[in-house]
Design a protein around this motif. Sequence first.
Motif, mmCIF file in Angstrom:
data_model
loop_
_atom_site.group_PDB
_atom_site.id
_atom_site.type_symbol
_atom_site.label_atom_id
_atom_site.label_comp_id
_atom_site.label_asym_id
_atom_site.label_seq_id
_atom_site.Cartn_x
_atom_site.Cartn_y
_atom_site.Cartn_z
ATOM 1 N N PRO A 152 0.813 -1.232 0.000
ATOM 2 C CA PRO A 152 0.000 0.000 0.000
ATOM 3 C C PRO A 152 0.842 1.276 0.000
ATOM 4 C CG PRO A 152 -0.873 -1.592 1.568
ATOM 5 C CD PRO A 152 0.447 -2.131 1.105
ATOM 6 N N GLY A 153 1.941 1.281 0.745
ATOM 7 C CA GLY A 153 2.790 2.462 0.791
ATOM 8 C C GLY A 153 3.374 2.806 -0.574
ATOM 9 N N PHE A 154 3.781 1.797 -1.307
ATOM 10 C CA PHE A 154 4.324 2.012 -2.648
ATOM 11 C C PHE A 154 3.250 2.585 -3.562
ATOM 12 C CE2 PHE A 154 5.157 0.501 -6.976
ATOM 13 C CZ PHE A 154 6.454 0.961 -7.173
ATOM 14 N N ARG A 155 2.042 2.053 -3.477
ATOM 15 C CA ARG A 155 0.958 2.550 -4.328
ATOM 16 C C ARG A 155 0.642 4.007 -4.003
ATOM 17 N NH1 ARG A 155 -1.282 -2.615 -3.032
ATOM 18 N NH2 ARG A 155 -2.792 -1.651 -1.605
ATOM 19 N N ARG A 156 0.619 4.349 -2.723
ATOM 20 C CA ARG A 156 0.328 5.738 -2.345
ATOM 21 C C ARG A 156 1.374 6.687 -2.912
ATOM 22 N NH1 ARG A 156 -1.116 3.379 2.664
ATOM 23 N NH2 ARG A 156 0.965 3.815 3.492
ATOM 24 N N VAL A 157 2.638 6.288 -2.861
ATOM 25 C CA VAL A 157 3.712 7.144 -3.371
ATOM 26 C C VAL A 157 3.573 7.340 -4.876
ATOM 27 C CG1 VAL A 157 6.203 7.273 -3.761
ATOM 28 C CG2 VAL A 157 5.335 6.634 -1.517
ATOM 29 N N GLN A 158 3.231 6.289 -5.609
ATOM 30 C CA GLN A 158 3.076 6.406 -7.065
ATOM 31 C C GLN A 158 1.935 7.351 -7.427
ATOM 32 O OE1 GLN A 158 5.438 4.984 -9.082
ATOM 33 N NE2 GLN A 158 6.291 4.540 -7.075
ATOM 34 N N TYR A 159 0.836 7.261 -6.703
ATOM 35 C CA TYR A 159 -0.285 8.173 -6.958
ATOM 36 C C TYR A 159 0.081 9.613 -6.592
ATOM 37 C CZ TYR A 159 -3.591 4.408 -7.963
ATOM 38 O OH TYR A 159 -4.249 3.346 -8.555
ATOM 39 N N LEU A 160 0.794 9.777 -5.484
ATOM 40 C CA LEU A 160 1.194 11.125 -5.068
ATOM 41 C C LEU A 160 2.142 11.742 -6.085
ATOM 42 C CD1 LEU A 160 1.357 13.432 -3.017
ATOM 43 C CD2 LEU A 160 3.181 12.159 -1.847
ATOM 44 N N MET A 161 3.155 10.980 -6.526
ATOM 45 C CA MET A 161 4.109 11.488 -7.501
ATOM 46 C C MET A 161 3.420 11.856 -8.813
ATOM 47 S SD MET A 161 7.473 9.068 -7.051
ATOM 48 C CE MET A 161 8.511 9.174 -5.594
ATOM 49 N N THR A 162 2.500 11.022 -9.259
ATOM 50 C CA THR A 162 1.786 11.304 -10.503
ATOM 51 C C THR A 162 0.975 12.585 -10.375
ATOM 52 O OG1 THR A 162 1.649 8.932 -10.994
ATOM 53 C CG2 THR A 162 0.129 10.378 -12.158
ATOM 54 N N SER A 163 0.335 12.776 -9.226
ATOM 55 C CA SER A 163 -0.457 13.990 -9.001
ATOM 56 C C SER A 163 0.421 15.233 -9.029
ATOM 57 C CB SER A 163 -1.198 13.892 -7.668
ATOM 58 O OG SER A 163 -2.068 12.778 -7.634
#
Length: 241
Positions: A152-163
């Motif tokens: 989950p932490g990795f997924r959150r970071v990918q979404y944050l970076m994309t945003s």
Amino acid sequence: MTNAHGAGENGKRSGGGKALMNWGPAILFGVILPFVTYGMLTDHGVSQVNALLLITLWPAVETLLHLAIRRRVDEFGMMMLALMLLGALSAVAYNSTELMFIKESAITGLLGLAFLGSLAMRRPAMFYLGRKFGTDGTPEGVARWNGLWEYPGFRRVQYLMTSVWGAGFLLEAAIRVVLTYVLPTKAMVLVNNFFPLVVVAALVGWTTVMGKRGRARSAAAQAARAAAGTTEAVPVARSMA
């Protein structure tokens, strides 16, 4: 202590040299030479539109030199070259310097929208960019990167970076459109070539910091799990004895 200090200083110097090698040519061929050449051409009677068209040759020279020296394609240089050429073609077609700058800003804005739109997809854009530039491209490296998606932490970071990247591109495009109608053409040549480098450098720096923090948290979590597994194994071993 002296050796450690010397090693640290050498590391800083080598890091600075690497940054200069990476960003120096981009600044020289993408900012300094186009700005100087534009001034020289217009001073000698060349029209603004034709001058803008001619200075797009500098990024092409950089891309060819990079390919000849390093034997590989510079993806960032190719992107900058494509943006400048599209803008130059627009300027020739409509004989408008403003349209050239707005065309490039529009492409950057569309890129930002594409990043934000990918948030609704199964995996956001930064996941695929990270896989391209963060792995060695081997099946093992790609599989390792794909496997990180289950955390989950990795997924959150990918979404944050994309945003953040999407919003950054949109903001950059909007600022350049406004400046197109505020600044004279010569000043806009400098801003139009330099500002994207600043934005990308800021985004890359922020992404690097986020990546380091993510790796540190992952290492701490793995260490905690390993310690918990050790402490749980002791009572089990004793009961078996």
